[in-house]
Design a protein around this motif. Structure first.
Motif, PDB file in Angstrom:
ATOM      1  N   THR A 297       0.832  -1.194   0.000  1.00  0.00           N
ATOM      2  CA  THR A 297       0.000   0.000   0.000  1.00  0.00           C
ATOM      3  C   THR A 297       0.871   1.251   0.000  1.00  0.00           C
ATOM      4  N   VAL A 298       0.437   2.287  -0.730  1.00  0.00           N
ATOM      5  CA  VAL A 298       1.190   3.540  -0.774  1.00  0.00           C
ATOM      6  C   VAL A 298       0.583   4.591   0.140  1.00  0.00           C
ATOM      7  N   THR A 299      -0.495   4.246   0.842  1.00  0.00           N
ATOM      8  CA  THR A 299      -1.135   5.114   1.838  1.00  0.00           C
ATOM      9  C   THR A 299      -1.533   6.462   1.221  1.00  0.00           C
ATOM     10  N   ASN A 300      -2.149   6.386   0.060  1.00  0.00           N
ATOM     11  CA  ASN A 300      -2.691   7.573  -0.605  1.00  0.00           C
ATOM     12  C   ASN A 300      -3.955   7.133  -1.340  1.00  0.00           C
ATOM     13  N   PRO A 301      -4.993   6.721  -0.614  1.00  0.00           N
ATOM     14  CA  PRO A 301      -6.095   5.962  -1.199  1.00  0.00           C
ATOM     15  C   PRO A 301      -6.880   6.663  -2.294  1.00  0.00           C
ATOM     16  N   LEU A 302      -7.039   7.985  -2.224  1.00  0.00           N
ATOM     17  CA  LEU A 302      -7.876   8.676  -3.206  1.00  0.00           C
ATOM     18  C   LEU A 302      -7.139   9.050  -4.482  1.00  0.00           C
ATOM     19  N   PHE A 303      -5.796   9.099  -4.437  1.00  0.00           N
ATOM     20  CA  PHE A 303      -5.066   9.682  -5.556  1.00  0.00           C
ATOM     21  C   PHE A 303      -3.977   8.784  -6.146  1.00  0.00           C
ATOM     22  N   GLU A 380      -4.329   5.313   8.722  1.00  0.00           N
ATOM     23  CA  GLU A 380      -3.302   4.381   8.242  1.00  0.00           C
ATOM     24  C   GLU A 380      -1.968   5.112   8.205  1.00  0.00           C
ATOM     25  N   VAL A 381      -0.946   4.469   8.747  1.00  0.00           N
ATOM     26  CA  VAL A 381       0.402   5.045   8.786  1.00  0.00           C
ATOM     27  C   VAL A 381       1.373   3.998   8.259  1.00  0.00           C
ATOM     28  N   SER A 382       2.319   4.404   7.424  1.00  0.00           N
ATOM     29  CA  SER A 382       3.315   3.468   6.914  1.00  0.00           C
ATOM     30  C   SER A 382       4.700   4.097   6.941  1.00  0.00           C
ATOM     31  N   VAL A 383       5.680   3.243   7.222  1.00  0.00           N
ATOM     32  CA  VAL A 383       7.093   3.627   7.224  1.00  0.00           C
ATOM     33  C   VAL A 383       7.798   2.713   6.234  1.00  0.00           C
ATOM     34  N   THR A 384       8.520   3.303   5.297  1.00  0.00           N
ATOM     35  CA  THR A 384       9.121   2.536   4.206  1.00  0.00           C
ATOM     36  C   THR A 384      10.610   2.846   4.104  1.00  0.00           C
ATOM     37  N   TYR A 385      11.418   1.792   3.956  1.00  0.00           N
ATOM     38  CA  TYR A 385      12.855   1.943   3.702  1.00  0.00           C
ATOM     39  C   TYR A 385      13.208   1.211   2.420  1.00  0.00           C
ATOM     40  N   SER A 386      14.029   1.852   1.599  1.00  0.00           N
ATOM     41  CA  SER A 386      14.450   1.233   0.347  1.00  0.00           C
ATOM     42  C   SER A 386      15.923   1.505   0.110  1.00  0.00           C
ATOM     43  N   ASN A 419      20.058   5.263  -0.092  1.00  0.00           N
ATOM     44  CA  ASN A 419      19.221   4.806   1.012  1.00  0.00           C
ATOM     45  C   ASN A 419      18.050   5.773   1.130  1.00  0.00           C
ATOM     46  N   ASN A 420      16.833   5.232   1.080  1.00  0.00           N
ATOM     47  CA  ASN A 420      15.634   6.068   0.987  1.00  0.00           C
ATOM     48  C   ASN A 420      14.677   5.764   2.129  1.00  0.00           C
ATOM     49  N   LEU A 421      14.080   6.799   2.670  1.00  0.00           N
ATOM     50  CA  LEU A 421      13.133   6.659   3.765  1.00  0.00           C
ATOM     51  C   LEU A 421      11.866   7.426   3.432  1.00  0.00           C
ATOM     52  N   GLY A 422      10.722   6.783   3.642  1.00  0.00           N
ATOM     53  CA  GLY A 422       9.445   7.447   3.405  1.00  0.00           C
ATOM     54  C   GLY A 422       8.515   7.289   4.588  1.00  0.00           C
ATOM     55  N   LEU A 423       7.825   8.368   4.948  1.00  0.00           N
ATOM     56  CA  LEU A 423       6.791   8.348   5.976  1.00  0.00           C
ATOM     57  C   LEU A 423       5.485   8.769   5.317  1.00  0.00           C
ATOM     58  N   GLN A 424       4.449   7.925   5.410  1.00  0.00           N
ATOM     59  CA  GLN A 424       3.164   8.204   4.762  1.00  0.00           C
ATOM     60  C   GLN A 424       2.038   8.044   5.782  1.00  0.00           C
ATOM     61  N   ALA A 425       0.979   8.823   5.613  1.00  0.00           N
ATOM     62  CA  ALA A 425      -0.175   8.719   6.505  1.00  0.00           C
ATOM     63  C   ALA A 425      -1.427   9.128   5.753  1.00  0.00           C
ATOM     64  N   SER A 426      -2.556   8.543   6.166  1.00  0.00           N
ATOM     65  CA  SER A 426      -3.858   8.895   5.593  1.00  0.00           C
ATOM     66  C   SER A 426      -4.898   8.802   6.693  1.00  0.00           C
ATOM     67  N   PHE A 427      -5.748   9.833   6.789  1.00  0.00           N
ATOM     68  CA  PHE A 427      -6.776   9.861   7.825  1.00  0.00           C
ATOM     69  C   PHE A 427      -8.088  10.333   7.212  1.00  0.00           C
ATOM     70  N   THR A 433     -10.908  13.277   3.454  1.00  0.00           N
ATOM     71  CA  THR A 433      -9.780  12.384   3.659  1.00  0.00           C
ATOM     72  C   THR A 433      -8.496  13.175   3.424  1.00  0.00           C
ATOM     73  N   VAL A 434      -7.607  13.153   4.405  1.00  0.00           N
ATOM     74  CA  VAL A 434      -6.329  13.868   4.313  1.00  0.00           C
ATOM     75  C   VAL A 434      -5.202  12.839   4.302  1.00  0.00           C
ATOM     76  N   SER A 435      -4.302  12.956   3.349  1.00  0.00           N
ATOM     77  CA  SER A 435      -3.153  12.068   3.282  1.00  0.00           C
ATOM     78  C   SER A 435      -1.926  12.876   2.889  1.00  0.00           C
ATOM     79  N   GLY A 436      -0.768  12.272   3.061  1.00  0.00           N
ATOM     80  CA  GLY A 436       0.462  12.975   2.716  1.00  0.00           C
ATOM     81  C   GLY A 436       1.678  12.150   3.012  1.00  0.00           C
ATOM     82  N   TRP A 437       2.829  12.696   2.677  1.00  0.00           N
ATOM     83  CA  TRP A 437       4.080  11.975   2.901  1.00  0.00           C
ATOM     84  C   TRP A 437       5.260  12.939   2.992  1.00  0.00           C
ATOM     85  N   ALA A 438       6.362  12.401   3.453  1.00  0.00           N
ATOM     86  CA  ALA A 438       7.665  13.060   3.405  1.00  0.00           C
ATOM     87  C   ALA A 438       8.678  12.000   3.019  1.00  0.00           C
TER      88      ALA A 438
END
Length: 550
Positions: A297-303, A380-386, A419-427, A433-438
């Motif tokens: 999941t990319v935690t950006n359900p509407l877009f 929904e909150v997700s933490v991703t490392y790549s 090395n990549n880090l992503g923080l995503q959230a959707s509420f 519905t508000v979602s976003g990432w850094a």
């Protein structure tokens, strides 16, 4: 001597106008859902066609479930020996084997039943009676007379039930004879869109040509097959001709979320196989064309969707972690119940090519892990490392979404790891519905070349905030607003490779369903200071995407 009386009894059981009863069988009738709630809520309805009523009650979805065969009164939690009708209920279950109860183990004898429930129970008893009809001593004259009267009273309902079964058998035979495949489902999507970009160009970035109004399309055919019932083999064919606007605007930030070119040829664009190992563990085998958003999941359900989500490439998902190399490889998903899921994936971009700078481990690849949690309802909150790697001459660190420096942080396009880090959230909180990432990427040069030394590093950053209002004017519609900063090089050991200014991405769209299978999405997005350089003029991109699904 029994033949003649038996025939008389059978004839008595078949009312005028009803075809002969089916052959003797031990099969039980299909379970019939309870529709008491429907009957109770219909005050004084106008008379409905019987088949229409059957459709209504057969589609009812009640928590108690459908009627089921009861073999012993002891299976019923709400029937006790002290009940005044205990003997009658017991006889139906144990003597006649035709008692029906609810799936939750109750009989609910103190409530009224619909005529259709009664018809279902009566039908079950008639089936049992057919098995005993040859032995006339098993039925008393009073029982035979009761059967005759019940058969006549419920003749219409019983005939409708049998007719419905016959119609379903005919329909099933027709589907089997004309089905595409017994194991494969075909679905498809077509996108069509007029596209244009506006705004003065600048000499500081490539391109510089005026963008003319164009029209593009994308067609996808998806074949989903199941070989065991707990797996899915997916093959997706695609033909696409949607221009990449960066060829005229000069900036990757202007790219659409559904662009691409195949010269109108239909190609195998994606192939994957997934299967369940246990109830909590699922595995993917990726053959080609698989990216991270297909596995996690990319935690950006509407877009997130290219067909019904954001119009721009940047606004669909966090490019720091979900735009890293994809292609072929393996993925896993482990579920910790309903509150958390752990994902892992290894994907190589040119895994099928066994030459230098290609293959599973020598070419572009990414290894990714993600933990997604739902700590509270609608959050929904997700933490991703790549970890990713690009051979020299093939570096694309920002996945075609940021500045030229973000794409290739080091001069001479030297081999680069990141090395990549992503923080995503959707509420979701009605009606919004508000979602976003850094996202952060720490890139490192792997070789020395010219002014680049092995070990030189660069840091990239991007962020986005999305606000969506679903079902605003019609169910299925979405009003969306997106603001963000495409990938930017905020520090670099190599002189002259930092981005001097900041670009902002503003996007507005409105998805409107014309029909259940046709959506239109007019909208636009604006890029200020393209390529994070204030010398470049603002770029506007407008389109009206039309989606057809089948």
């Amino acid at each position: 001597m029994l033949a003649s009386p038996a025939m008389l009894v059978i004839e008595a059981l078949i009312p005028t106008g009803i075809s002969a009863m089916p052959a003797l069988s031990t099969a039980q009738p299909d379970p019939i859902p309870d529709v008491a709630a429907i009957a109770e809520n219909a005050a004084t309805p106008e008379p409905l066609d019987i088949l229409e009523q059957i459709n209504l009650y057969s589609q009812a979805d009640l928590e108690t479930g459908p009627l089921e065969q009861i073999n012993s009164v002891g299976e019923l939690s709400d029937v006790s020996p002290t009940d005044w009708a205990f003997q009658a209920v017991s006889a139906l279950a144990e003597r006649h084997q035709c008692l029906l109860g609810y799936g939750d183990g109750t009989y609910r004898g103190n409530r009224a039943m619909t005529r259709y429930e009664f018809a279902a129970s009566l039908n079950a008893c008639l089936i049992q009676i057919q098995e005993r009809i040859e032995d006339l001593n098993a039925l008393s004259p009073e029982e035979l007379e009761s059967i005759r009267r019940l058969q006549e009273e419920f003749a219409a309902e019983l005939a409708t039930l049998r007719g419905r079964v016959d119609a379903l058998e005919v329909r099933a035979a027709e589907l089997e004879a004309n089905q595409f495949s017994p194991t494969t489902k075909l679905s498809g999507e077509v996108l069509m869109a007029p596209i244009d970009a506006f705004g003065d160009r600048s000499e500081t970035i490539g391109g510089g040509e005026d963008t003319e109004l164009s029209f593009g399309y994308q067609m996808r055919l998806v074949f989903d097959s199941s070989l065991t019932g707990r797996d899915r083999l997916r093959a997706r064919l695609q033909s696409i001709n949607v221009a990449r606007l960066d060829n005229t605007t000069g900036t990757l930030m202007s790219r659409l979320g559904f662009d691409g070119e195949s010269e109108n040829e239909t190609l195998l664009e994606r192939l994957e196989y997934r299967f369940a190992v246990t109830d909590n563990l699922r595995v993917w085998l990726a053959g080609t064309g698989v990216s991270h958003d297909h596995l996690m999941t990319v935690t950006n359900p509407l877009f997130e969707s290219s067909g019904s989500g954001a119009l721009s490439r940047f606004a669909r998902r966090n490019p720091a972690v979900f735009r890293q190399p994809g292609g072929a490889g393996v993925g896993v998903e482990y579920s910790f119940g309903e509150w958390a899921t752990l994902y892992g994936a290894y994907l190589a971009e040119n895994a099928n090519t066994p030459t230098s700078k290609n293959g599973l481990f020598d070419g572009s690849y990414s290894a990714t892990a993600q933990l997604t949690a739902t700590p509270v309802e609608n959050l929904e909150v997700s933490v991703t490392y790549s970890n990713s790697y690009f051979p020299g001459g093939e570096v694309n660190l920002s996945g075609g979404t940021g500045s030229g420096n973000a794409r290739r942080p080091f001069t001479n396009d030297v081999a680069t790891s990141s090395n990549n880090l992503g923080l995503q959230a959707s509420f979701a909180f009605a009606p919004v519905t508000v979602s976003g990432w850094a996202g952060w990427s720490l890139a490192e040069a792997q070789v020395s070349d010219g002014d680049v030394n092995s070990g030189d590093s660069a840091t990239l950053f991007n962020w986005a905030l999305n606000v969506g209002v679903p079902d605003l004017v019609k169910e299925g519609s979405v009003l969306g607003f997106i603001i963000g900063q495409p990938p930017k090089v905020i520090s670099n050991d190599v002189s002259g490779r930092e981005d001097p200014d900041t670009s902002l991405h503003f996007e507005a769209l409105f998805k409107y369903p014309i029909t259940e299978r046709i959506n239109i999405t007019p909208g636009f997005f604006v890029i200020t200071n393209p390529d994070h350089n204030s010398d470049n003029n603002t770029v506007w991109v407008g389109t009206m995407r039309t989606q057809f699904t089948f």
